[in-house]
Design a protein around this motif. Sequence first.
Motif, PDB file in Angstrom:
ATOM      1  N   GLY A 164       8.605  18.234  39.513  1.00 60.86           N
ATOM      2  CA  GLY A 164       9.887  18.449  38.856  1.00 60.86           C
ATOM      3  C   GLY A 164      10.580  19.732  39.248  1.00 60.86           C
ATOM      4  O   GLY A 164      11.317  20.302  38.453  1.00 60.86           O
ATOM      5  N   TYR A 165      10.368  20.207  40.477  1.00 59.59           N
ATOM      6  CA  TYR A 165      11.009  21.425  40.963  1.00 59.59           C
ATOM      7  C   TYR A 165      11.740  21.123  42.273  1.00 59.59           C
ATOM      8  O   TYR A 165      11.412  20.171  42.982  1.00 59.59           O
ATOM      9  CB  TYR A 165       9.980  22.536  41.215  1.00 59.59           C
ATOM     10  N   VAL A 166      12.730  21.950  42.592  1.00 58.52           N
ATOM     11  CA  VAL A 166      13.371  21.908  43.904  1.00 58.52           C
ATOM     12  C   VAL A 166      13.036  23.191  44.650  1.00 58.52           C
ATOM     13  O   VAL A 166      12.726  24.219  44.032  1.00 58.52           O
ATOM     14  CB  VAL A 166      14.902  21.743  43.795  1.00 58.52           C
ATOM     15  N   ASP A 167      13.117  23.120  45.948  1.00 60.31           N
ATOM     16  CA  ASP A 167      12.785  24.277  46.790  1.00 60.31           C
ATOM     17  C   ASP A 167      14.046  25.069  47.096  1.00 60.31           C
ATOM     18  O   ASP A 167      15.048  24.518  47.567  1.00 60.31           O
ATOM     19  CB  ASP A 167      12.141  23.806  48.097  1.00 60.31           C
ATOM     20  N   VAL A 168      14.012  26.361  46.817  1.00 65.04           N
ATOM     21  CA  VAL A 168      15.119  27.271  47.156  1.00 65.04           C
ATOM     22  C   VAL A 168      14.522  28.456  47.899  1.00 65.04           C
ATOM     23  O   VAL A 168      13.887  29.332  47.282  1.00 65.04           O
ATOM     24  CB  VAL A 168      15.875  27.747  45.899  1.00 65.04           C
ATOM     25  N   LEU A 169      14.659  28.448  49.201  1.00 63.33           N
ATOM     26  CA  LEU A 169      14.121  29.505  50.051  1.00 63.33           C
ATOM     27  C   LEU A 169      12.638  29.746  49.785  1.00 63.33           C
ATOM     28  O   LEU A 169      12.169  30.883  49.713  1.00 63.33           O
ATOM     29  CB  LEU A 169      14.917  30.805  49.864  1.00 63.33           C
ATOM     30  N   GLY A 170      11.894  28.649  49.621  1.00 60.46           N
ATOM     31  CA  GLY A 170      10.467  28.736  49.429  1.00 60.46           C
ATOM     32  C   GLY A 170      10.010  28.899  47.994  1.00 60.46           C
ATOM     33  O   GLY A 170       8.815  28.882  47.728  1.00 60.46           O
ATOM     34  N   ALA A 171      10.940  29.053  47.064  1.00 58.26           N
ATOM     35  CA  ALA A 171      10.591  29.208  45.649  1.00 58.26           C
ATOM     36  C   ALA A 171      10.783  27.885  44.921  1.00 58.26           C
ATOM     37  O   ALA A 171      11.736  27.149  45.191  1.00 58.26           O
ATOM     38  CB  ALA A 171      11.449  30.292  44.999  1.00 58.26           C
ATOM     39  N   ASP A 172       9.889  27.579  43.986  1.00 57.30           N
ATOM     40  CA  ASP A 172      10.016  26.383  43.158  1.00 57.30           C
ATOM     41  C   ASP A 172      10.893  26.697  41.955  1.00 57.30           C
ATOM     42  O   ASP A 172      10.554  27.550  41.124  1.00 57.30           O
ATOM     43  CB  ASP A 172       8.638  25.912  42.683  1.00 57.30           C
ATOM     44  N   ILE A 173      12.024  26.006  41.856  1.00 59.98           N
ATOM     45  CA  ILE A 173      13.006  26.246  40.806  1.00 59.98           C
ATOM     46  C   ILE A 173      13.233  24.953  40.039  1.00 59.98           C
ATOM     47  O   ILE A 173      13.403  23.888  40.635  1.00 59.98           O
ATOM     48  CB  ILE A 173      14.344  26.747  41.394  1.00 59.98           C
ATOM     49  N   ARG A 174      13.243  25.043  38.704  1.00 56.56           N
ATOM     50  CA  ARG A 174      13.571  23.872  37.906  1.00 56.56           C
ATOM     51  C   ARG A 174      15.014  23.455  38.177  1.00 56.56           C
ATOM     52  O   ARG A 174      15.898  24.316  38.281  1.00 56.56           O
ATOM     53  CB  ARG A 174      13.411  24.170  36.411  1.00 56.56           C
ATOM     54  N   PRO A 175      15.305  22.169  38.254  1.00 58.11           N
ATOM     55  CA  PRO A 175      16.699  21.746  38.452  1.00 58.11           C
ATOM     56  C   PRO A 175      17.647  22.299  37.397  1.00 58.11           C
ATOM     57  O   PRO A 175      18.784  22.658  37.704  1.00 58.11           O
ATOM     58  CB  PRO A 175      16.597  20.215  38.385  1.00 58.11           C
ATOM     59  N   VAL A 231      22.411  16.690  40.632  1.00 57.52           N
ATOM     60  CA  VAL A 231      22.175  16.633  42.078  1.00 57.52           C
ATOM     61  C   VAL A 231      20.821  17.250  42.411  1.00 57.52           C
ATOM     62  O   VAL A 231      20.043  16.704  43.220  1.00 57.52           O
ATOM     63  CB  VAL A 231      23.310  17.344  42.848  1.00 57.52           C
ATOM     64  N   ALA A 232      20.505  18.377  41.765  1.00 61.49           N
ATOM     65  CA  ALA A 232      19.193  18.998  41.972  1.00 61.49           C
ATOM     66  C   ALA A 232      18.082  18.106  41.430  1.00 61.49           C
ATOM     67  O   ALA A 232      17.004  18.003  42.034  1.00 61.49           O
ATOM     68  CB  ALA A 232      19.155  20.373  41.298  1.00 61.49           C
ATOM     69  N   LYS A 233      18.324  17.447  40.300  1.00 59.81           N
ATOM     70  CA  LYS A 233      17.326  16.522  39.754  1.00 59.81           C
ATOM     71  C   LYS A 233      17.094  15.351  40.711  1.00 59.81           C
ATOM     72  O   LYS A 233      15.965  14.879  40.869  1.00 59.81           O
ATOM     73  CB  LYS A 233      17.766  16.012  38.388  1.00 59.81           C
ATOM     74  N   THR A 234      18.163  14.876  41.347  1.00 58.31           N
ATOM     75  CA  THR A 234      18.026  13.800  42.324  1.00 58.31           C
ATOM     76  C   THR A 234      17.125  14.228  43.469  1.00 58.31           C
ATOM     77  O   THR A 234      16.269  13.462  43.934  1.00 58.31           O
ATOM     78  CB  THR A 234      19.410  13.399  42.861  1.00 58.31           C
ATOM     79  N   ALA A 235      17.317  15.460  43.939  1.00 55.78           N
ATOM     80  CA  ALA A 235      16.478  15.965  45.035  1.00 55.78           C
ATOM     81  C   ALA A 235      15.018  16.065  44.592  1.00 55.78           C
ATOM     82  O   ALA A 235      14.104  15.714  45.348  1.00 55.78           O
ATOM     83  CB  ALA A 235      16.992  17.321  45.500  1.00 55.78           C
TER      84      ALA A 235
END
Length: 477
Positions: free
Chosen positions: A83-94, A50-54
Amino acid sequence: MPAPAPPAALDDSPAARRREQRGWYFYDWANSAFYTTIISVFLGPYLIPVAKTAACAKDFPDVATATCVSGFDALAGVSPGLGYVDVLGADIRPAAFFGLTLTIAVFLQIVCLPIVGALADHTGRKRELLGGFAYVGALATMGLFFVEGDRYLLGGGLFILANLAYGSSVVVYDSFLPQISTPQERDGVSSRGWAIGYLGGGLLLALNLVLYLQHESLGLSEGMAVRICMLSAGLWWATFTIVPLLRLRNRPVPAHETTALRSVGGSFRQLRRTLSELRRYPLTMLFLIAYLVYNDGVQTVIGNSAAFASEALKLGTTVQITAILMVQFVAFFGALLLGRLARRFGTKRTILASLVLWTLIVMAGLFVAEGQAVQFYLMAFAIAIVLGGTQALSRSLFSQVIPKGREAEYFSLLQISDKGSAFIGSLTVTVALQLTNSYRIAIVSMIIFFVIGFVLLALTNLPKAIRAAGNEVPDTV
């Protein structure tokens, strides 16, 4: 004005206790579905795609979603900064998102569970607190049904809420044990509850396995089948919680503050008194710290096992589910086996030996070949043998080094440690994934927890700790 009548004495006859005990067992049956179905099997492998989809929708809008997700690592590798998702402004790998979610969840448990335990003891309203936490957790778990597409933040948020409610309810649940059983009954009551929990979690997981395997014949997509399985865990939890709520009874407590705010303040004071008293028993504290460290490794390995199987070994959900099913039942017999070894060789030596086995098991994670289900089953079988025994013997040993008359308060600390201790371990996994993007290295990093826990336990003079607590030293310890 006449004084208020004293509360009616509770019926504490053997028949009344057995009625409460049977109701108490059912909460283990109810909540174990969350741990087995959600944490151990479905959520990690489902939430990462799901995170990869985002991330795909954000960074690769011209690539079809299915193609993007299946080739995500290759696309991200040739596109620096993507290839990252946003979590409260931080770039996180899926791949690291589930680990981050688990880290936040256990951190909140560390903060909140001591307050929950003290509040339950202080107010005496344990049945109401148990029901409240159970149904918040069950509803949040049912909400995972709506996590699809790119809703990774919804999935993470619901899991964090459900996990906090789960840990809080278990703290309250365990605090009933000294109230519904005599000292002579307690081992049997606790063991039956533990065994019934394994059985309940395994039964629902078996039903979910059938649904997952037959999803095509039922006209369901794989994603829909997983979402229904996660929904079933919340429904199971909510349904069977009714039984303990009908059977368990609150016990009278000394007069306390009447408002919620003052009750919380009184609970903090009670918690400080308990922690302050613990300093009088330095060897007990050393054992508790040792347990915190090696149990951190145990809980982190279990919590990330499904994601390790899917991401590092590329094994399907069917293999993961059947492995967890095996663990559910083998762990019970593993505990019995280690119990026999403890009677012969001593509890401390047996736990130390189990930590050596844990170290060897996680090291084997480097060598399990991709796609090799048999090798993963062997690894899971080895985990099952030491899993139940490590935890059961640690609980038994802890009971020897605590003062009489304060068992409930001290066991609440052990339970808090058990449910909320994996913060550093899950953080270690998250950092390892962020730096290496390798679940193999992340799992192997748990070795440090077993090594440090081994050293601390080896340094604990248990006979001296038992005598300091005012207890008789057993023949083997």
